[in-house]
Design a protein around this motif. Structure first.
Motif, PDB file in Angstrom:
ATOM      1  N   LEU A  40       5.796   1.034  -5.201  1.00 43.79           N
ATOM      2  CA  LEU A  40       6.118   0.232  -4.013  1.00 43.79           C
ATOM      3  C   LEU A  40       6.104   1.045  -2.730  1.00 43.79           C
ATOM      4  CD1 LEU A  40       8.950  -1.883  -5.640  1.00 43.79           C
ATOM      5  CD2 LEU A  40       6.713  -2.727  -4.900  1.00 43.79           C
ATOM      6  N   PHE A  41       6.318   2.362  -2.833  1.00 39.06           N
ATOM      7  CA  PHE A  41       6.312   3.199  -1.635  1.00 39.06           C
ATOM      8  C   PHE A  41       4.907   3.698  -1.299  1.00 39.06           C
ATOM      9  CE2 PHE A  41      10.647   3.422  -3.240  1.00 39.06           C
ATOM     10  CZ  PHE A  41      11.344   3.070  -2.089  1.00 39.06           C
ATOM     11  N   ASP A  42       3.947   3.323  -2.134  1.00 38.47           N
ATOM     12  CA  ASP A  42       2.546   3.665  -1.879  1.00 38.47           C
ATOM     13  C   ASP A  42       1.732   2.405  -1.578  1.00 38.47           C
ATOM     14  OD1 ASP A  42       0.526   5.687  -1.705  1.00 38.47           O
ATOM     15  OD2 ASP A  42      -0.249   5.036  -3.654  1.00 38.47           O
ATOM     16  N   LEU A  43       2.427   1.301  -1.372  1.00 40.55           N
ATOM     17  CA  LEU A  43       1.775  -0.001  -1.182  1.00 40.55           C
ATOM     18  C   LEU A  43       1.825  -0.407   0.287  1.00 40.55           C
ATOM     19  CD1 LEU A  43       0.527  -2.505  -2.661  1.00 40.55           C
ATOM     20  CD2 LEU A  43       2.847  -3.453  -2.704  1.00 40.55           C
ATOM     21  N   GLN A  44       0.648  -0.723   0.831  1.00 38.02           N
ATOM     22  CA  GLN A  44       0.595  -1.124   2.227  1.00 38.02           C
ATOM     23  C   GLN A  44       1.352  -2.443   2.447  1.00 38.02           C
ATOM     24  OE1 GLN A  44      -1.936  -0.441   0.196  1.00 38.02           O
ATOM     25  NE2 GLN A  44      -3.588   0.713   1.216  1.00 38.02           N
ATOM     26  N   PRO A  45       2.096  -2.571   3.538  1.00 41.67           N
ATOM     27  CA  PRO A  45       2.814  -3.817   3.834  1.00 41.67           C
ATOM     28  C   PRO A  45       1.865  -5.015   3.851  1.00 41.67           C
ATOM     29  CG  PRO A  45       3.536  -2.066   5.302  1.00 41.67           C
ATOM     30  CD  PRO A  45       2.357  -1.527   4.551  1.00 41.67           C
ATOM     31  N   GLY A  46       2.331  -6.116   3.315  1.00 43.50           N
ATOM     32  CA  GLY A  46       1.535  -7.334   3.261  1.00 43.50           C
ATOM     33  C   GLY A  46       0.864  -7.559   1.918  1.00 43.50           C
ATOM     34  N   ARG A  47       0.882  -6.559   1.044  1.00 46.08           N
ATOM     35  CA  ARG A  47       0.222  -6.694  -0.262  1.00 46.08           C
ATOM     36  C   ARG A  47       1.221  -6.986  -1.386  1.00 46.08           C
ATOM     37  NH1 ARG A  47      -3.354  -1.803  -1.778  1.00 46.08           N
ATOM     38  NH2 ARG A  47      -3.712  -3.224  -3.512  1.00 46.08           N
ATOM     39  N   GLU A  48       2.488  -7.158  -1.035  1.00 48.08           N
ATOM     40  CA  GLU A  48       3.506  -7.367  -2.053  1.00 48.08           C
ATOM     41  C   GLU A  48       3.293  -8.695  -2.787  1.00 48.08           C
ATOM     42  OE1 GLU A  48       4.051  -7.180   1.160  1.00 48.08           O
ATOM     43  OE2 GLU A  48       5.226  -5.384   1.628  1.00 48.08           O
ATOM     44  N   ARG A  49       3.664  -8.731  -4.043  1.00 45.60           N
ATOM     45  CA  ARG A  49       3.633  -9.954  -4.842  1.00 45.60           C
ATOM     46  C   ARG A  49       4.618  -9.772  -5.997  1.00 45.60           C
ATOM     47  NH1 ARG A  49       3.692  -6.743  -7.605  1.00 45.60           N
ATOM     48  NH2 ARG A  49       2.324  -5.803  -9.120  1.00 45.60           N
TER      49      ARG A  49
END
Length: 657
Positions: free
Chosen positions: A576-585
């Motif tokens: 989650l800390f390597d994930l660009q904002p807006g790509r969460e699911r």
């Protein structure tokens, strides 16, 4: 009783005239039992409706669905349930009814049928109380573990009194109806006259098999209405028949290459690019610039810990003072959702980092060995990797699954009797399990190896019993006591661990396996999947809150990311800390309905090749239709379809770290 039975009429002629026309033939007992089954099903449905109350939104249209469609399912269930009786009534010759002991046998048989029907109704009530549902896949699953389940029921309810009451009621009803069923049996009958009846009664279950489907009751947006429209007996056998669901046979699909291409676009993050150009390969290469940190990791999955038990999420009962304190001192995930509603779903998610599979959990499927797991990754880094469970690990196939995927299993059988302060049918008290965990961590430390443990607790489960004197709620007082005791045990565990030489180099990850309740207003009530998760390591993790949307399946790669591990990954979760904002699911699901949450919209895929776009309410669990979004729908399908294909074709197997 002999005098009552001897008083039964010996001459059929006088009694036949007293029988209603629909009973005055050989198959009268079949019709009588079907009528009783229908009345009992109606009473059960009404009782469950009253218990559910306003949540069922009892509008005239809803009531029509509940009782009219319910009768349809009742008849289908009866056609299966009483087929053996129809065959028996056809086979037995008339002369056999002149044998006096047969009256006793028929009375016993009739009473036994009624007892089973009453028992089923009582069991449905307790099942609804626990799960807010008619019998489903969980009920089928529990039959495999009769020791734990029966023990749980015995410790939770006055079973002896209930069974005695049901048996008495069955016998009294049988005696009250003795003239009707015995006189029906004495009506002269020939096989030629019985044959048309038998053909009809055999055709009914065959017709039901091809025309009746449990999913036909899903007419309302209110899940309770749909559940009440069903029949528990029918639902039970339908769930048994559909325990494993082949994704492409039941769910919406894309062309396979398109599904994989779409998922391969969604998977990579800056430090985990795809490993190959193979269009069906989901493997990624995880590498961080920082050096690896081989810290001890203790992952505690807490039984049934809903987020709303914690003060941080609005609870005012003071049930989790220790978890609330740890949350303030550690990293708290505030918008994390469980993959499913059962422990095996939580274990599947935390160990394998995959979306929920339709039907049976991978933990309990035949092809569960040699998969890419969190235990395998830690073992490949030189860790002593263990799975600790307070009960017996044969339950839910835990021993077989974890031992086949890189873990050493330590269950109830390995915990010394002298250590146990309390145990119930599910396992030892959480404090005793944590004592075992401390010993395991000490042993690894003395052997010069870092330790990874996945610890699965059991105390926050009905019958909610625990040692006296630990908290201000007496044992066996219900869910609040179970939650507060589990919280106390976690606080006590951390306090004892703090005295150990390995504590400063240890990361604690505490997360729920699922929520305490799965029932809600919609098929996938979002509030019933919201769970807490926190990472506590005072020397290594600064206090913070992570407020972005997150999935339970993201915790394994996120944990490894905090340790900066380099490995070849077949996890499908994100760091989650390597994930660009807006790509969460996030993913949520039952054994049939599959959910994909992104932003404020939820895609629900069902086992009839159906798909809905919804706007879920995180507060009350309701959901309203949302405008179509073909891209969002295609993304949701790609995750589930490609994952199912990869699992079936070796794409999730371990190939080294």
């Amino acid at each position: 009783m002999p005098s009552i039975l001897n008083a039964l009429p010996a001459q059929p002629g006088s009694q036949r005239s007293r029988l209603p026309g629909w009973l005055a033939h050989r198959f009268g007992p079949w019709l009588l039992l079907v009528a009783l089954f229908g009345l009992l099903s109606l009473a059960t449905r009404l009782a469950l409706l009253l218990k559910t109350g306003a949540q069922a939104e009892p509008t005239p249209l809803h009531l029509l669905q509940i009782f009219l469609l319910g009768s349809y399912f009742d008849l289908a269930a009866a056609s299966y349930l009483f087929l053996p009786l129809a065959l028996l009534l056809f086979v037995l010759p008339d002369r056999l009814y002149r044998w006096p002991p047969l009256r006793w046998l028929w009375l016993a048989g009739f009473a036994l049928w009624l007892f089973l029907l009453l028992f089923s109704a009582a069991a449905e009530w307790t099942f609804w109380e626990e799960f807010g549902s008619r019998f489903n896949f969980i009920a089928v699953d529990y039959l495999l573990y009769t020791h734990e389940v029966i023990g749980n029921i015995r410790e939770s309810y006055p079973v002896g009194a209930i069974l005695a009451g049901l048996a008495t009621a069955a016998l009294l009803i049988s005696l009250a109806l003795r003239h009707a069923w015995w006189a029906s049996l004495q009506v002269p009958s020939h096989y030629r006259g019985r044959a048309p009846w038998l053909l009809v009664l055999c055709a009914l279950p065959l017709l039901s098999f091809y025309t009746v489907d449990a999913r036909q009751k899903a007419l309302s947006d209110n899940r309770y209405v749909n559940a009440l429209s069903g029949n528990g007996v029918y639902e039970f056998f339908a769930a048994a028949y559909n325990n494993e669901l082949d994704y492409p046979s039941f769910y919406r699909t894309l062309p396979l290459d398109q599904a994989f291409a779409r998922l391969r676009r969604q998977l990579p993050t800056p430090h985990s690019p795809l490993a190959s150009t193979n269009p069906h390969d989901l493997t990624r290469l995880v590498a961080y610039p920082e050096p690896e940190q081989h810290l001890n990791v203790l992952l505690i999955s807490v039984e049934s810990l809903s987020a709303d038990f914690m003060a941080r999420f609005g609870n005012s009962q003071g049930l989790t003072p220790n978890l609330d304190s740890l949350a303030r001192q550690g990293l708290l995930f505030t918008r994390l959702y469980a993959n499913g509603t059962r422990t095996v779903r939580g274990l599947e998610s935390l160990a394998l980092s995959v979306p929920p599979t339709p039907g049976q959990s991978i933990v309990k499927r035949p092809q569960h060995a040699g998969l890419f797991s969190l235990g395998q990754v830690f073992a490949s880094k030189g860790y002593a990797a263990r799975y600790l469970y307070g009960g017996y690990g044969y339950f839910d196939n835990m021993n077989a699954f974890f031992s086949a995927n890189g873990y050493q299993v330590v269950d109830r059988s390995a915990i010394p009797a002298a250590r146990i302060h309390h145990e119930n049918i599910w396992g030892v008290a959480d404090e005793d399990l944590f004592s075992q965990a401390l010993d395991e961590a000490d042993a690894a430390y003395l052997a010069g190896k870092p330790s990874f443990m996945h610890i699965m607790t059991t105390s926050n489960h009905r019958p909610f019993t625990y040692p006296d004197g630990r908290i201000d709620i007496p044992s066996h007082s219900g869910r609040a006591g179970g939650v507060k005791y589990s919280d106390w045990a976690i606080g006590d565990f951390i306090a004892r661990a703090r005295q150990k030489p390995w504590f400063d180099d240890t990361v604690f990850l505490i997360v729920a396996d699922h929520c305490a309740s799965s029932a809600g207003k919609s098929d996938l009530p979002l509030n019933r999947y919201h769970i807490p998760a926190l990472i506590y390591s005072p020397k290594h993790v600064a206090p913070a809150e992570f407020d972005r949307l997150a999935s339970q399946m993201d915790l394994a790669p996120t944990l490894l990311g905090l340790l900066h591990f380099r490995y070849t990954s077949r996890f499908l979760g994100y760091d989650l800390f390597d994930l660009q904002p807006g790509r969460e699911r996030a993913f949520i699901g039952t054994y049939q309905d599959l959910g994909f949450l992104r932003g404020e919209r939820l895609v629900k895929l069902d086992a009839r090749h159906g798909a809905q776009l919804l706007k879920p309410n995180e507060q009350d669990g309701s959901a309203q239709p949302a405008p179509p979004d073909p891209e969002l729908l295609a993304d949701a399908i790609s995750w589930y379809q490609a994952t199912a294909w990869a699992y079936g074709h070796g794409g999730l197997r371990w190939q080294g770290g």
